[in-house]
Design a protein around this motif. Structure first.
Motif, mmCIF file in Angstrom:
data_model
loop_
_atom_site.group_PDB
_atom_site.id
_atom_site.type_symbol
_atom_site.label_atom_id
_atom_site.label_comp_id
_atom_site.label_asym_id
_atom_site.label_seq_id
_atom_site.Cartn_x
_atom_site.Cartn_y
_atom_site.Cartn_z
ATOM 1 N N GLY A 190 0.523 -1.253 -0.070
ATOM 2 C CA GLY A 190 0.047 -0.262 0.079
ATOM 3 C C GLY A 190 0.553 1.239 0.006
ATOM 4 N N ILE A 191 2.021 1.086 -0.307
ATOM 5 C CA ILE A 191 3.079 2.332 -0.437
ATOM 6 C C ILE A 191 3.463 2.485 -2.019
ATOM 7 N N PRO A 192 2.613 3.068 -2.848
ATOM 8 C CA PRO A 192 3.154 2.922 -4.186
ATOM 9 C C PRO A 192 4.093 3.961 -4.381
ATOM 10 N N ASP A 193 4.247 4.970 -3.618
ATOM 11 C CA ASP A 193 5.190 6.337 -4.089
ATOM 12 C C ASP A 193 6.492 6.395 -3.399
ATOM 13 N N ALA A 194 6.978 5.383 -2.929
ATOM 14 C CA ALA A 194 8.300 5.352 -2.480
ATOM 15 C C ALA A 194 9.352 5.593 -3.452
ATOM 16 N N MET A 195 10.237 6.281 -3.174
ATOM 17 C CA MET A 195 11.136 6.914 -4.139
ATOM 18 C C MET A 195 12.625 6.439 -3.891
ATOM 19 N N VAL A 196 13.307 6.090 -4.789
ATOM 20 C CA VAL A 196 14.646 5.684 -4.786
ATOM 21 C C VAL A 196 15.609 6.403 -5.170
ATOM 22 N N PHE A 197 16.701 6.716 -4.080
ATOM 23 C CA PHE A 197 17.737 7.814 -4.377
ATOM 24 C C PHE A 197 19.260 7.006 -4.178
ATOM 25 N N LEU A 198 19.739 7.209 -5.145
ATOM 26 C CA LEU A 198 21.082 6.307 -5.190
ATOM 27 C C LEU A 198 22.339 7.209 -5.266
ATOM 28 N N PRO A 199 23.210 6.934 -4.670
ATOM 29 C CA PRO A 199 24.648 7.399 -4.966
ATOM 30 C C PRO A 199 25.169 7.111 -6.499
ATOM 31 N N TRP A 200 25.838 7.887 -7.121
ATOM 32 C CA TRP A 200 26.336 7.749 -8.304
ATOM 33 C C TRP A 200 27.823 8.294 -8.526
ATOM 34 N N ASP A 201 28.685 7.281 -8.908
ATOM 35 C CA ASP A 201 29.931 7.725 -9.192
ATOM 36 C C ASP A 201 30.249 8.139 -10.755
ATOM 37 N N GLU A 202 30.776 9.497 -10.551
ATOM 38 C CA GLU A 202 30.755 10.057 -11.726
ATOM 39 C C GLU A 202 31.678 9.251 -12.858
ATOM 40 N N GLY A 203 31.032 9.093 -13.990
ATOM 41 C CA GLY A 203 31.634 8.585 -14.986
ATOM 42 C C GLY A 203 31.125 6.979 -15.222
ATOM 43 N N THR A 204 30.406 6.504 -14.213
ATOM 44 C CA THR A 204 29.877 5.122 -14.461
ATOM 45 C C THR A 204 28.447 5.071 -15.137
ATOM 46 N N PRO A 205 28.086 4.180 -15.754
ATOM 47 C CA PRO A 205 26.864 4.433 -16.676
ATOM 48 C C PRO A 205 25.664 4.379 -15.654
ATOM 49 N N HIS A 206 24.854 5.068 -16.311
ATOM 50 C CA HIS A 206 23.481 5.424 -15.388
ATOM 51 C C HIS A 206 22.146 5.063 -16.544
#
Length: 223
Positions: A190-206
């Motif tokens: 019943g929680i459809p709006d959870a958000m995912v926030f990830l660290p990202w190392d510059e230069g790696t694929p996203h």
């Protein structure tokens, strides 16, 4: 830590949940937040060396933030034996007493099975499962989903309490990327709006859909 601090500044109650701690250790986390334990005692009482065992320096800034601001900490994890048992036997074979209050996982989507198969090495000559759909891969998927569901159940349970806090889950990215793991289970709860926030190392694929947002990690000093 900075993201959590910024969210806390908005005024809504904030709770930080951690994959690194099983829920049974919540009393120890509460003692830490209350300032009753020094760092060495906290890590010992929280069974850091047995349960997680990554360098604590990677996480101590977040733990100190919680202590310094009085921000509640909760454990999101379950016992490792439950994960192994569900992987081997299936959920229906686990007694009610051994389930730690968890509910059965929502079935994995085809995309999530494919994601798990690829991040664990894909098809190899030395691997029994040769595709994401191979029944030989079911055991791993069931085990992974036990963790996904445990984190989701703990988050949903705390978020539903009367103070309606914003629950921030500090969870490994394999349970979060492309929303196939814990977010998929949260939606089922019943929680459809959870958000995912990830660290990202510059230069790696996203890749599109990998997360709702990313933060670029600072470069390490040369040497």
């Amino acid at each position: 830590m900075h993201v959590s601090a910024a969210l806390l500044a908005h005024g809504r109650p904030v709770v930080l949940g951690f994959e690194m701690f099983p829920a049974r250790l919540n009393p120890v986390l509460a003692e830490w937040v209350a300032g009753q334990l020094d760092e060495e005692t906290f890590l010992e009482r929280a069974e850091w060396g047995e349960v997680w065992n990554f360098p604590p320096e990677l996480y101590l800034p977040i733990f100190r933030f919680c202590r310094d601001t009085g921000t509640e900490m909760i454990g999101l994890n379950c016992r490792r034996g439950l994960v192994s048992e569900v992987g081997k036997l299936g959920w229906d074979e686990i007694t009610e007493e051994a389930r730690e209050g968890l509910t059965p996982s929502r079935d994995a989507s085809p995309d999530y099975r494919r994601y798990l198969f690829e991040v664990t090495g894909g098809a190899r000559p030395d691997r029994q499962a040769q595709s994401p759909e191979d029944p030989a891969f079911d055991r791993f998927v069931r085990a992974q989903q036990t963790w996904d569901r445990a984190f989701a159940c703990r988050i949903a349970s705390r978020a539903a309490q009367d103070d309606a806090p914003l629950v921030i889950g500090i969870i490994g990215r394999g349970h979060l990327e492309f929303r196939g793991g814990t977010p998929w289970q949260l939606e089922d709860l019943g929680i459809p709006d959870a958000m995912v926030f990830l660290p990202w190392d510059e230069g790696t694929p996203h890749h599109p859909g990998q997360a709702d947002a990313s933060c670029v990690m600072p470069r390490l000093p040369a040497g």
